[in-house]
Design a protein around this motif. Structure first.
Motif, PDB file in Angstrom:
ATOM      1  N   TYR A 137       0.788  -1.035   0.123  1.00  0.00           N
ATOM      2  CA  TYR A 137       0.263  -0.041  -0.128  1.00  0.00           C
ATOM      3  C   TYR A 137       0.876   1.377  -0.028  1.00  0.00           C
ATOM      4  CZ  TYR A 137      -4.400  -2.476   1.334  1.00  0.00           C
ATOM      5  OH  TYR A 137      -5.609  -3.156   1.220  1.00  0.00           O
ATOM      6  N   ILE A 155      -6.511   3.390  -2.106  1.00  0.00           N
ATOM      7  CA  ILE A 155      -5.336   3.052  -1.185  1.00  0.00           C
ATOM      8  C   ILE A 155      -4.878   4.236  -0.487  1.00  0.00           C
ATOM      9  CG2 ILE A 155      -2.723   2.324  -1.343  1.00  0.00           C
ATOM     10  CD1 ILE A 155      -4.614   0.071  -2.087  1.00  0.00           C
ATOM     11  N   VAL A 190      -2.859  -0.506  -6.183  1.00  0.00           N
ATOM     12  CA  VAL A 190      -1.694   0.063  -5.495  1.00  0.00           C
ATOM     13  C   VAL A 190      -0.760   1.018  -6.431  1.00  0.00           C
ATOM     14  CG1 VAL A 190       0.732  -0.507  -4.845  1.00  0.00           C
ATOM     15  CG2 VAL A 190      -1.221  -1.337  -3.584  1.00  0.00           C
TER      16      VAL A 190
END
Lengths: 95, 382
Positions: free
Chosen positions: B238, B348, B338
């Protein structure tokens, strides 16, 4: 941290016991197997590892390679690869 | 668990080089980040010893080299030693991935005799109190004793630390512990958010500052300890700008067999809805790997949409993780959110902001792994 000195022709090296070195038929290559990892070796790398680990010295292993492949002045190439192998922990100095 | 940092990048020539056997989903621990399905108790028909042996034989014929015995807790299978022996005979490099619960000196000796090569032991905390809080059982001292026994029996060992904001402050203590135990490898596996970890994500995600400090401590230790201890630091994806090269690509080198015989391209893949994964009870492993629709679904790059399709990095990260794309965007063929190039990256970023705003004192209870998600067992901070 250990002071890492460069390998010398008179040194005796052995395979790190946590690494298994063997021929792998499906890959048609030598491989190193270790905890959760695989390294596939090219022909030259495998030949150097095979000749120099377990030999009375790196120089003796190099001489064996020179005989087998009918080549001279292999020392620099062999030492260069073994330095890499040493840095990666594949081989160690035999005490 | 999908990993980016310690994995290898290797052309397997189309062979399933890594075979992972999830021998059982059963486990006495209650880790709130468990990678097993949240409905793990619904999969009850575990493969028999002979069925596992068939998998081992077929896998080796197809070129599998590295073998992981995992779970759940694989020590709960009484036939583990027998399976290790068969795997060793077939020429696998055998890894045991365990919590250490169920391991004893007697079983370690038997596993050594059977040819086991390596043990990955999970350690969740460096003290008893935090350990019990995180795994739901008082097993810390047993784990440390087992770690010492593993080393005394001559196994190389990976100490695996599943990292969350709860234990990330213990980074230096973990390094000290690993050095004291004399293990060869220490793996800081920042949690990846699937299944149980996804349920608890808001409470488990570390902050950016925590992560930066931990990584700096790891780098300093690498300088200090050199070859004595190899430290892997699996970054939490992340916090990255690019996705992990998940599993080295779908159906590229990884093959997982779940306890009920379902064959999966990774341990999490069954969470993707709409793909029927084949079972070794119904099909040969060779067909499963080469020809089954499930394994071909995301092979290569023909399935990619933009921005992956025209991206110069598509052969480097394979578009990231299919499971993550499914979980966060609802479509497994989307770019892993991501990636900074993904139109879904804001998802994210919002999650990361929540972690930053949460504050260190947040004490919302974690949902501990347990049977029947409906009767949730939670712990209150003690």
């Amino acid at each position: 941290m250990d002071v890492e000195r460069r390998l010398r022709p008179e040194d005796v090296v052995e395979l790190n016991p946590n690494y298994h070195f063997r021929w792998e038929e499906p890959q048609q290559a030598h491989v190193l197997l270790y905890p959760e990892g695989i390294v596939k070796l090219n022909t030259t790398a495998a030949a150097i590892l095979e000749a120099c680990t377990g030999a009375p010295s790196i120089a003796a292993g190099t001489a064996e390679l020179a005989r087998r492949y009918q080549k001279r002045n292999l020392s620099a190439e062999v030492l260069k690869f073994l330095e890499v192998a040493h840095a990666k922990g594949w081989i160690r100095l035999k005490s | 668990m999908p990993k980016a940092g310690s994995g290898l990048s290797l052309d397997g020539l189309g062979m399933p080089l890594w075979l992972v056997l999830e021998l059982t989903y059963k486990c006495p621990l209650k880790c709130p980040w468990c990678s097993n399905p949240v409905d793990f108790d619904q999969y009850r028909k575990e493969l028999t010893t002979e069925e596992w042996k068939d998998v081992l034989r077929e896998g080796r014929k197809m070129g599998a080299l590295q073998l992981g015995f995992t779970g759940g807790e694989p020590m709960l299978r009484r036939d583990l030693e027998e399976l290790v022996e068969e795997a060793d005979r077939l020429g696998y490099y055998t890894n045991l991935i365990t919590s250490g619960v169920g391991l004893s000196i007697e079983r370690l000796k038997a596993l050594k005799k059977a040819g086991l090569k390596q043990i990955q032991l999970s350690i969740q905390a460096t003290d008893r109190e935090l350990s019990e809080k995180l795994v739901g059982l008082d097993v810390f001292e047993h784990k440390i004793e087992i770690a010492r026994t593993i080393k005394a029996e001559g196994f190389p060992m990976v100490m695996n630390v599943p990292v969350s904001r709860y234990n990330i402050e213990q980074t230096e203590a973990f390094i000290e512990l690993a050095a004291d135990l004399g293990v060869e490898y220490l793996e800081f596996a920042n949690l990846q958010y699937y299944n149980w970890a996804l349920l608890n994500r808001a409470e488990l995600l570390p902050t950016r500052e925590q992560l930066a400090r931990s990584e700096a401590q790891v780098n300093a230790a690498r300088e200090r300890l050199g070859k004595k201890l190899t430290i892997y630091f699996v970054v939490p994806d992340y916090h990255d700008k690019r996705p992990k090269a998940c599993m080295n690509g779908w159906g590229s080198i990884h093959l997982t067999i779940a306890p009920d015989g379902t064959a999966l391209p990774c341990q999490e893949a069954r969470l993707i809805k709409g793909i029927k994964f084949p079972n070794v009870r119904e099909h040969g492993l060779d067909w499963i790997w080469r020809d089954s629709p499930g394994f071909n679904q995301f092979r290569g790059d023909g399935w990619m949409k933009e921005p992956c399709r025209s991206c110069s990095e598509r052969e480097k990260d394979f578009g990231g993780c299919r499971c993550q794309a499914f979980l966060l965007t609802g479509d497994a063929s989307n770019t892993d959110p991501v990636c900074a190039k993904s139109p879904d990256r804001h998802i994210i970023d919002a999650l990361l902001s929540t972690a930053e705003e949460r504050g260190p004192a947040s004490k919302k209870p974690l949902i501990m792994r347990a049977r029947g998600l409906l009767k949730r067992k939670v712990f209150a901070d003690r």
